[in-house]
Design an enzyme around this catalytic site. Structure first.
Site, PDB file in Angstrom:
ATOM      1  N   LYS A  12      -9.632  -4.408   8.413  1.00  0.00           N
ATOM      2  CA  LYS A  12      -8.760  -4.818   9.507  1.00  0.00           C
ATOM      3  C   LYS A  12      -7.662  -3.867   9.027  1.00  0.00           C
ATOM      4  O   LYS A  12      -6.932  -3.568   8.083  1.00  0.00           O
ATOM      5  CB  LYS A  12      -8.499  -6.161   9.510  1.00  0.00           C
ATOM      6  CG  LYS A  12      -7.760  -6.602   8.390  1.00  0.00           C
ATOM      7  CD  LYS A  12      -6.124  -6.626   8.200  1.00  0.00           C
ATOM      8  CE  LYS A  12      -5.645  -7.218   6.854  1.00  0.00           C
ATOM      9  NZ  LYS A  12      -4.435  -6.653   6.496  1.00  0.00           N
ATOM     10  N   ALA A  98      -7.317  -3.527  -2.368  1.00  0.00           N
ATOM     11  CA  ALA A  98      -5.545  -3.996  -2.573  1.00  0.00           C
ATOM     12  C   ALA A  98      -4.854  -2.676  -2.008  1.00  0.00           C
ATOM     13  O   ALA A  98      -3.901  -2.297  -2.486  1.00  0.00           O
ATOM     14  CB  ALA A  98      -5.413  -4.008  -4.140  1.00  0.00           C
ATOM     15  N   GLY A 100      -4.310  -3.352   1.833  1.00  0.00           N
ATOM     16  CA  GLY A 100      -3.726  -3.834   2.863  1.00  0.00           C
ATOM     17  C   GLY A 100      -4.733  -3.904   4.001  1.00  0.00           C
ATOM     18  O   GLY A 100      -4.551  -4.071   5.202  1.00  0.00           O
ATOM     19  N   ASP A 138      -6.156 -14.722   5.593  1.00  0.00           N
ATOM     20  CA  ASP A 138      -6.858 -13.814   6.569  1.00  0.00           C
ATOM     21  C   ASP A 138      -8.248 -14.121   6.982  1.00  0.00           C
ATOM     22  O   ASP A 138      -9.056 -13.735   7.856  1.00  0.00           O
ATOM     23  CB  ASP A 138      -6.704 -12.302   5.996  1.00  0.00           C
ATOM     24  CG  ASP A 138      -5.436 -11.619   6.259  1.00  0.00           C
ATOM     25  OD1 ASP A 138      -4.375 -12.538   6.759  1.00  0.00           O
ATOM     26  OD2 ASP A 138      -5.240 -10.526   5.560  1.00  0.00           O
TER      27      ASP A 138
HETATM   28  P1  ATP Z   1      -4.371  -9.296   0.207  1.00  0.00           P
HETATM   29  O1  ATP Z   1      -5.514 -10.360   0.812  1.00  0.00           O
HETATM   30  O2  ATP Z   1      -3.646  -9.384  -0.919  1.00  0.00           O
HETATM   31  O3  ATP Z   1      -3.435  -8.787   1.280  1.00  0.00           O
HETATM   32  P2  ATP Z   1      -5.713  -6.498   0.555  1.00  0.00           P
HETATM   33  O4  ATP Z   1      -6.003  -6.678   1.809  1.00  0.00           O
HETATM   34  O5  ATP Z   1      -4.456  -5.703   0.188  1.00  0.00           O
HETATM   35  O6  ATP Z   1      -5.443  -7.955  -0.152  1.00  0.00           O
HETATM   36  P3  ATP Z   1      -8.100  -6.590  -1.123  1.00  0.00           P
HETATM   37  O7  ATP Z   1      -8.882  -5.262  -0.961  1.00  0.00           O
HETATM   38  O8  ATP Z   1      -8.743  -7.874  -0.286  1.00  0.00           O
HETATM   39  O9  ATP Z   1      -6.692  -6.435  -0.334  1.00  0.00           O
HETATM   40  O10 ATP Z   1      -8.062  -7.137  -2.520  1.00  0.00           O
HETATM   41  C1  ATP Z   1      -6.910  -7.964  -3.018  1.00  0.00           C
HETATM   42  C2  ATP Z   1      -7.217  -8.301  -4.376  1.00  0.00           C
HETATM   43  O11 ATP Z   1      -8.351  -9.443  -4.236  1.00  0.00           O
HETATM   44  C3  ATP Z   1      -7.869  -7.295  -5.349  1.00  0.00           C
HETATM   45  O12 ATP Z   1      -6.878  -6.800  -6.167  1.00  0.00           O
HETATM   46  C4  ATP Z   1      -8.910  -8.065  -6.108  1.00  0.00           C
HETATM   47  O13 ATP Z   1      -8.430  -8.304  -7.271  1.00  0.00           O
HETATM   48  C5  ATP Z   1      -9.330  -9.501  -5.497  1.00  0.00           C
HETATM   49  N1  ATP Z   1     -10.585  -9.585  -4.794  1.00  0.00           N
HETATM   50  C6  ATP Z   1     -11.542 -10.596  -4.935  1.00  0.00           C
HETATM   51  N2  ATP Z   1     -12.408 -10.460  -4.095  1.00  0.00           N
HETATM   52  C7  ATP Z   1     -12.601  -9.041  -3.719  1.00  0.00           C
HETATM   53  C8  ATP Z   1     -13.348  -8.360  -2.820  1.00  0.00           C
HETATM   54  N3  ATP Z   1     -14.562  -8.834  -2.476  1.00  0.00           N
HETATM   55  N4  ATP Z   1     -13.091  -7.067  -2.548  1.00  0.00           N
HETATM   56  C9  ATP Z   1     -11.728  -6.634  -2.824  1.00  0.00           C
HETATM   57  N5  ATP Z   1     -10.978  -7.187  -3.891  1.00  0.00           N
HETATM   58  C10 ATP Z   1     -11.401  -8.710  -3.895  1.00  0.00           C
END
Ligand code: ATP
Length: 296
Positions: A12, A98, A100, A138
Protein backbone atom coordinates in the site's frame (compact mmCIF):
# COMPACT_ATOMS: atom_id res chain seq x y z
CA UNK A 1 -8.48 -32.87 0.72
CA UNK A 2 -8.18 -29.05 0.57
CA UNK A 3 -6.71 -27.60 -2.62
CA UNK A 4 -3.56 -25.47 -2.47
CA UNK A 5 -4.10 -21.72 -2.75
CA UNK A 6 -1.90 -18.87 -3.98
CA UNK A 7 -2.69 -15.43 -2.57
CA UNK A 8 -1.28 -12.04 -3.50
CA UNK A 9 -0.61 -9.59 -0.66
CA UNK A 10 -0.28 -6.13 -2.24
CA UNK A 11 1.80 -3.22 -1.00
CA UNK A 12 0.00 0.00 0.00
CA UNK A 13 0.94 3.63 -0.34
CA UNK A 14 -0.45 6.58 1.62
CA UNK A 15 -1.78 9.16 -0.84
CA UNK A 16 -2.00 11.49 2.15
CA UNK A 17 -1.47 11.14 5.91
CA UNK A 18 -2.36 13.57 8.71
CA UNK A 19 -1.38 13.03 12.33
CA UNK A 20 -3.92 14.83 14.52
CA UNK A 21 -2.70 14.28 18.08
CA UNK A 22 -1.20 11.86 20.57
CA UNK A 23 -3.85 9.92 22.48
CA UNK A 24 -3.78 9.03 26.19
CA UNK A 25 -3.09 5.36 25.21
CA UNK A 26 0.16 6.45 23.48
CA UNK A 27 -1.11 5.88 19.93
CA UNK A 28 -1.51 8.80 17.55
CA UNK A 29 -4.86 9.74 16.04
CA UNK A 30 -4.42 9.82 12.26
CA UNK A 31 -6.38 10.22 9.00
CA UNK A 32 -4.87 8.63 5.93
CA UNK A 33 -5.91 7.69 2.41
CA UNK A 34 -4.42 4.38 1.34
CA UNK A 35 -4.12 2.78 -2.08
CA UNK A 36 -3.00 -0.71 -3.09
CA UNK A 37 -0.30 -1.37 -5.69
CA UNK A 38 0.58 -4.18 -8.07
CA UNK A 39 3.84 -4.81 -6.15
CA UNK A 40 3.09 -7.71 -3.83
CA UNK A 41 4.21 -10.58 -1.63
CA UNK A 42 2.98 -14.06 -2.52
CA UNK A 43 1.58 -16.55 -0.04
CA UNK A 44 1.11 -20.25 -0.72
CA UNK A 45 -1.24 -22.35 1.42
CA UNK A 46 -0.82 -26.12 1.01
CA UNK A 47 -2.44 -29.02 2.84
CA UNK A 48 -0.20 -31.06 5.15
CA UNK A 49 -0.81 -34.32 6.98
CA UNK A 50 -0.12 -33.09 10.52
CA UNK A 51 -2.60 -30.77 12.21
CA UNK A 52 -1.70 -27.12 12.86
CA UNK A 53 0.38 -24.90 10.61
CA UNK A 54 4.01 -24.71 9.57
CA UNK A 55 5.68 -21.54 8.25
CA UNK A 56 8.39 -20.83 5.68
CA UNK A 57 9.58 -17.35 4.62
CA UNK A 58 11.86 -16.57 1.67
CA UNK A 59 13.57 -13.94 3.88
CA UNK A 60 15.38 -15.80 6.71
CA UNK A 61 15.32 -12.67 8.90
CA UNK A 62 11.50 -12.84 8.92
CA UNK A 63 11.23 -16.60 9.55
CA UNK A 64 10.42 -16.46 13.26
CA UNK A 65 7.09 -16.99 15.01
CA UNK A 66 6.79 -13.24 15.52
CA UNK A 67 6.10 -12.85 11.78
CA UNK A 68 2.67 -11.25 11.41
CA UNK A 69 1.68 -14.22 9.24
CA UNK A 70 2.16 -16.59 12.21
CA UNK A 71 0.38 -14.21 14.56
CA UNK A 72 -2.58 -14.04 12.17
CA UNK A 73 -2.68 -17.85 11.75
CA UNK A 74 -2.48 -18.37 15.54
CA UNK A 75 -5.26 -15.86 16.22
CA UNK A 76 -7.57 -17.35 13.60
CA UNK A 77 -7.00 -20.95 14.74
CA UNK A 78 -7.74 -19.90 18.33
CA UNK A 79 -11.02 -18.33 17.16
CA UNK A 80 -11.92 -21.36 14.99
CA UNK A 81 -11.25 -24.03 17.62
CA UNK A 82 -9.52 -27.47 17.44
CA UNK A 83 -9.35 -30.07 14.63
CA UNK A 84 -8.51 -27.71 11.78
CA UNK A 85 -6.85 -29.35 8.74
CA UNK A 86 -3.06 -28.97 8.70
CA UNK A 87 -1.64 -26.23 6.47
CA UNK A 88 1.85 -25.29 5.28
CA UNK A 89 2.14 -21.50 4.87
CA UNK A 90 4.93 -20.19 2.61
CA UNK A 91 5.61 -16.46 2.29
CA UNK A 92 7.65 -15.12 -0.64
CA UNK A 93 8.60 -11.48 0.00
CA UNK A 94 8.51 -9.03 -2.91
CA UNK A 95 7.70 -5.85 -0.95
CA UNK A 96 10.66 -4.03 0.64
CA UNK A 97 10.57 -4.55 4.43
CA UNK A 98 10.09 -1.68 6.92
CA UNK A 99 9.72 0.85 4.10
CA UNK A 100 6.26 2.30 4.83
CA UNK A 101 4.65 -0.05 2.28
CA UNK A 102 2.67 -2.15 4.76
CA UNK A 103 4.01 -5.54 3.65
CA UNK A 104 3.64 -7.24 7.03
CA UNK A 105 0.05 -6.03 7.51
CA UNK A 106 -0.85 -7.09 3.99
CA UNK A 107 0.60 -10.57 4.58
CA UNK A 108 -1.39 -10.91 7.81
CA UNK A 109 -4.61 -9.80 6.06
CA UNK A 110 -4.01 -12.22 3.18
CA UNK A 111 -3.46 -15.10 5.62
CA UNK A 112 -6.64 -14.26 7.58
CA UNK A 113 -8.63 -14.22 4.32
CA UNK A 114 -6.87 -17.24 2.86
CA UNK A 115 -7.18 -19.46 5.95
CA UNK A 116 -10.84 -18.43 6.36
CA UNK A 117 -11.38 -20.02 2.91
CA UNK A 118 -8.89 -22.88 3.34
CA UNK A 119 -10.49 -23.97 6.63
CA UNK A 120 -14.00 -23.11 5.32
CA UNK A 121 -14.78 -21.04 8.42
CA UNK A 122 -17.21 -18.64 6.72
CA UNK A 123 -16.21 -15.67 8.91
CA UNK A 124 -17.36 -12.27 7.59
CA UNK A 125 -14.92 -9.55 6.52
CA UNK A 126 -16.09 -7.52 9.56
CA UNK A 127 -15.05 -10.35 11.91
CA UNK A 128 -11.68 -10.74 10.12
CA UNK A 129 -11.14 -6.97 10.37
CA UNK A 130 -11.82 -7.08 14.09
CA UNK A 131 -9.32 -9.94 14.53
CA UNK A 132 -6.78 -8.16 12.31
CA UNK A 133 -6.98 -4.92 14.28
CA UNK A 134 -5.77 -6.87 17.34
CA UNK A 135 -2.46 -7.51 15.52
CA UNK A 136 -1.87 -4.29 13.56
CA UNK A 137 -3.63 -1.00 12.80
CA UNK A 138 -3.27 -1.31 8.99
CA UNK A 139 -4.68 -4.86 8.74
CA UNK A 140 -8.38 -3.83 8.53
CA UNK A 141 -7.50 -1.60 5.54
CA UNK A 142 -5.60 -4.45 3.87
CA UNK A 143 -8.71 -6.65 4.24
CA UNK A 144 -10.86 -3.93 2.70
CA UNK A 145 -8.37 -3.07 -0.08
CA UNK A 146 -8.64 -0.56 -2.93
CA UNK A 147 -8.75 3.15 -2.11
CA UNK A 148 -9.92 3.96 1.42
CA UNK A 149 -9.79 6.52 4.21
CA UNK A 150 -8.50 5.16 7.53
CA UNK A 151 -9.01 6.98 10.82
CA UNK A 152 -8.42 6.40 14.54
CA UNK A 153 -5.16 4.43 14.84
CA UNK A 154 -5.79 3.54 11.18
CA UNK A 155 -8.34 0.81 11.93
CA UNK A 156 -11.59 2.73 11.14
CA UNK A 157 -12.09 2.31 7.41
CA UNK A 158 -14.29 4.22 4.94
CA UNK A 159 -14.08 3.01 1.32
CA UNK A 160 -13.54 5.79 -1.26
CA UNK A 161 -14.20 5.89 -5.01
CA UNK A 162 -11.38 3.87 -6.59
CA UNK A 163 -8.41 5.81 -7.90
CA UNK A 164 -8.17 5.51 -11.70
CA UNK A 165 -5.30 3.48 -13.15
CA UNK A 166 -1.92 5.21 -12.77
CA UNK A 167 1.64 4.05 -13.24
CA UNK A 168 3.49 4.35 -9.96
CA UNK A 169 7.21 5.00 -9.63
CA UNK A 170 8.17 3.59 -6.24
CA UNK A 171 11.66 4.05 -4.83
CA UNK A 172 13.72 4.05 -1.67
CA UNK A 173 17.31 4.91 -0.87
CA UNK A 174 19.47 1.91 0.09
CA UNK A 175 20.48 1.09 3.66
CA UNK A 176 18.17 3.54 5.39
CA UNK A 177 16.20 1.83 8.11
CA UNK A 178 13.71 3.96 10.03
CA UNK A 179 11.34 2.53 12.63
CA UNK A 180 7.77 3.77 12.69
CA UNK A 181 8.05 4.39 16.46
CA UNK A 182 11.16 6.54 15.95
CA UNK A 183 9.31 8.72 13.42
CA UNK A 184 6.32 9.25 15.69
CA UNK A 185 8.54 10.18 18.62
CA UNK A 186 10.32 12.76 16.43
CA UNK A 187 7.00 14.52 15.77
CA UNK A 188 6.67 18.04 17.13
CA UNK A 189 3.05 18.77 18.22
CA UNK A 190 3.33 22.01 16.19
CA UNK A 191 3.31 19.74 13.11
CA UNK A 192 0.01 18.07 14.04
CA UNK A 193 -2.98 18.48 11.68
CA UNK A 194 -0.84 19.44 8.65
CA UNK A 195 -1.57 18.82 5.87
CA UNK A 196 -5.39 18.55 6.11
CA UNK A 197 -6.69 15.85 3.73
CA UNK A 198 -9.73 17.80 2.43
CA UNK A 199 -8.22 18.67 -1.01
CA UNK A 200 -7.20 15.03 -1.58
CA UNK A 201 -10.63 13.71 -0.55
CA UNK A 202 -12.28 16.22 -2.89
CA UNK A 203 -10.04 15.15 -5.79
CA UNK A 204 -10.97 11.49 -5.22
CA UNK A 205 -14.70 12.05 -4.69
CA UNK A 206 -14.97 14.31 -7.76
CA UNK A 207 -12.59 12.04 -9.73
CA UNK A 208 -10.57 15.04 -10.90
CA UNK A 209 -7.05 14.25 -12.10
CA UNK A 210 -6.09 17.96 -12.08
CA UNK A 211 -7.02 18.29 -8.38
CA UNK A 212 -5.13 15.10 -7.58
CA UNK A 213 -1.95 16.43 -9.22
CA UNK A 214 -2.46 19.77 -7.40
CA UNK A 215 -2.40 17.77 -4.18
CA UNK A 216 0.91 16.08 -4.99
CA UNK A 217 2.46 19.26 -6.45
CA UNK A 218 2.27 20.87 -2.96
CA UNK A 219 5.31 18.78 -2.07
CA UNK A 220 4.08 17.80 1.41
CA UNK A 221 1.31 15.22 1.71
CA UNK A 222 2.27 13.47 4.93
CA UNK A 223 2.80 14.86 8.47
CA UNK A 224 5.47 12.20 9.11
CA UNK A 225 7.52 13.44 6.15
CA UNK A 226 7.80 16.83 7.84
CA UNK A 227 9.16 15.15 10.96
CA UNK A 228 11.58 12.83 9.24
CA UNK A 229 13.25 14.88 6.49
CA UNK A 230 15.18 17.21 8.83
CA UNK A 231 16.53 14.14 10.68
CA UNK A 232 17.79 12.40 7.53
CA UNK A 233 19.54 14.78 5.10
CA UNK A 234 20.20 11.78 2.83
CA UNK A 235 16.44 11.27 2.48
CA UNK A 236 15.99 14.94 1.65
CA UNK A 237 18.65 14.57 -1.10
CA UNK A 238 16.88 11.47 -2.40
CA UNK A 239 13.56 13.35 -2.59
CA UNK A 240 15.19 16.24 -4.49
CA UNK A 241 16.72 13.77 -6.97
CA UNK A 242 13.28 12.11 -7.42
CA UNK A 243 11.61 15.55 -7.92
CA UNK A 244 14.24 16.54 -10.51
CA UNK A 245 12.86 13.77 -12.77
CA UNK A 246 9.74 15.86 -13.37
CA UNK A 247 7.52 13.89 -10.95
CA UNK A 248 5.89 14.81 -7.62
CA UNK A 249 7.22 12.30 -5.08
CA UNK A 250 5.39 11.75 -1.78
CA UNK A 251 6.47 9.68 1.22
CA UNK A 252 4.50 6.51 2.03
CA UNK A 253 3.66 5.86 5.71
CA UNK A 254 6.71 6.41 7.89
CA UNK A 255 9.07 6.04 4.92
CA UNK A 256 11.64 5.77 3.62
CA UNK A 257 9.79 4.71 0.42
CA UNK A 258 8.59 7.54 -1.85
CA UNK A 259 6.18 7.20 -4.77
CA UNK A 260 4.92 9.30 -7.66
CA UNK A 261 1.84 8.75 -9.84
CA UNK A 262 1.91 9.36 -13.58
CA UNK A 263 -0.15 8.50 -16.65
CA UNK A 264 2.98 8.52 -18.81
CA UNK A 265 4.60 5.07 -19.13
CA UNK A 266 7.83 6.17 -20.88
CA UNK A 267 8.33 8.86 -18.21
CA UNK A 268 7.74 6.28 -15.45
CA UNK A 269 10.22 3.83 -17.04
CA UNK A 270 12.82 6.59 -17.44
CA UNK A 271 12.42 7.66 -13.79
CA UNK A 272 12.80 4.09 -12.49
CA UNK A 273 15.98 3.65 -14.56
CA UNK A 274 17.41 7.00 -13.43
CA UNK A 275 16.72 6.23 -9.76
CA UNK A 276 18.28 2.76 -10.07
CA UNK A 277 21.36 4.18 -11.81
CA UNK A 278 21.97 6.43 -8.82
CA UNK A 279 22.01 3.43 -6.47
CA UNK A 280 18.40 3.42 -5.24
CA UNK A 281 15.88 0.58 -5.17
CA UNK A 282 13.16 1.51 -7.66
CA UNK A 283 10.12 -0.31 -9.01
CA UNK A 284 7.64 0.35 -11.80
CA UNK A 285 4.18 -0.62 -10.56
CA UNK A 286 0.57 0.50 -10.86
CA UNK A 287 -2.57 1.09 -8.83
CA UNK A 288 -4.90 -1.88 -8.29
CA UNK A 289 -8.44 -2.40 -7.02
CA UNK A 290 -9.59 -5.45 -4.98
CA UNK A 291 -11.33 -6.98 -8.03
CA UNK A 292 -7.98 -7.15 -9.85
CA UNK A 293 -6.31 -9.27 -7.17
CA UNK A 294 -5.92 -12.83 -8.32
CA UNK A 295 -6.62 -15.86 -6.21
CA UNK A 296 -6.23 -19.41 -7.52
P1 ATP B 1 4.73 -0.48 9.86
O1 ATP B 1 3.52 -1.35 10.03
O2 ATP B 1 5.68 -0.52 11.02
O3 ATP B 1 4.43 0.88 9.35
P2 ATP B 1 6.08 -0.99 7.33
O4 ATP B 1 4.94 -0.91 6.40
O5 ATP B 1 7.04 0.15 7.29
O6 ATP B 1 5.56 -1.25 8.77
P3 ATP B 1 6.72 -3.84 7.16
O7 ATP B 1 7.42 -4.34 5.96
O8 ATP B 1 5.32 -4.26 7.38
O9 ATP B 1 6.93 -2.28 7.13
O10 ATP B 1 7.63 -4.28 8.41
C1 ATP B 1 7.68 -3.71 9.69
C2 ATP B 1 8.37 -4.70 10.65
O11 ATP B 1 7.47 -5.78 10.90
C3 ATP B 1 9.63 -5.36 10.06
O12 ATP B 1 10.78 -4.68 10.49
C4 ATP B 1 9.60 -6.78 10.61
O13 ATP B 1 10.44 -6.93 11.70
C5 ATP B 1 8.18 -7.01 11.10
N1 ATP B 1 7.43 -8.07 10.34
C6 ATP B 1 6.68 -9.04 10.88
N2 ATP B 1 6.09 -9.79 9.92
C7 ATP B 1 6.46 -9.29 8.73
C8 ATP B 1 6.17 -9.64 7.38
N3 ATP B 1 5.35 -10.66 7.07
N4 ATP B 1 6.72 -8.88 6.42
C9 ATP B 1 7.52 -7.82 6.73
N5 ATP B 1 7.84 -7.47 8.00
C10 ATP B 1 7.32 -8.18 9.00
Amino acid sequence: MHAAMIIRAPAKINLGLTVHQRRPDGFHEISTVMQQLSLSDTILLEPRREQGYSFFCSDPVLSGNDNLVCRAAALLSKKAGPLLPGVKISLYKGIPVAAGLGGGSSDAAAVLKGLNDFWRLGLSTAVLMDLGSQIGSDIPYCLQGGTALARGRGEKITPLPGLPFYWVVLALPPGLSISTGQVYSALDPAQYRHPPLAPLLRALRERQDALLFDWFSRGMTNTLEKAILPLYPRLEGFKSRFSSLGLFPAMSGSGPAFFALTGNLPAARGAVRALQETGNRAFLCWTVSPEQQTKE
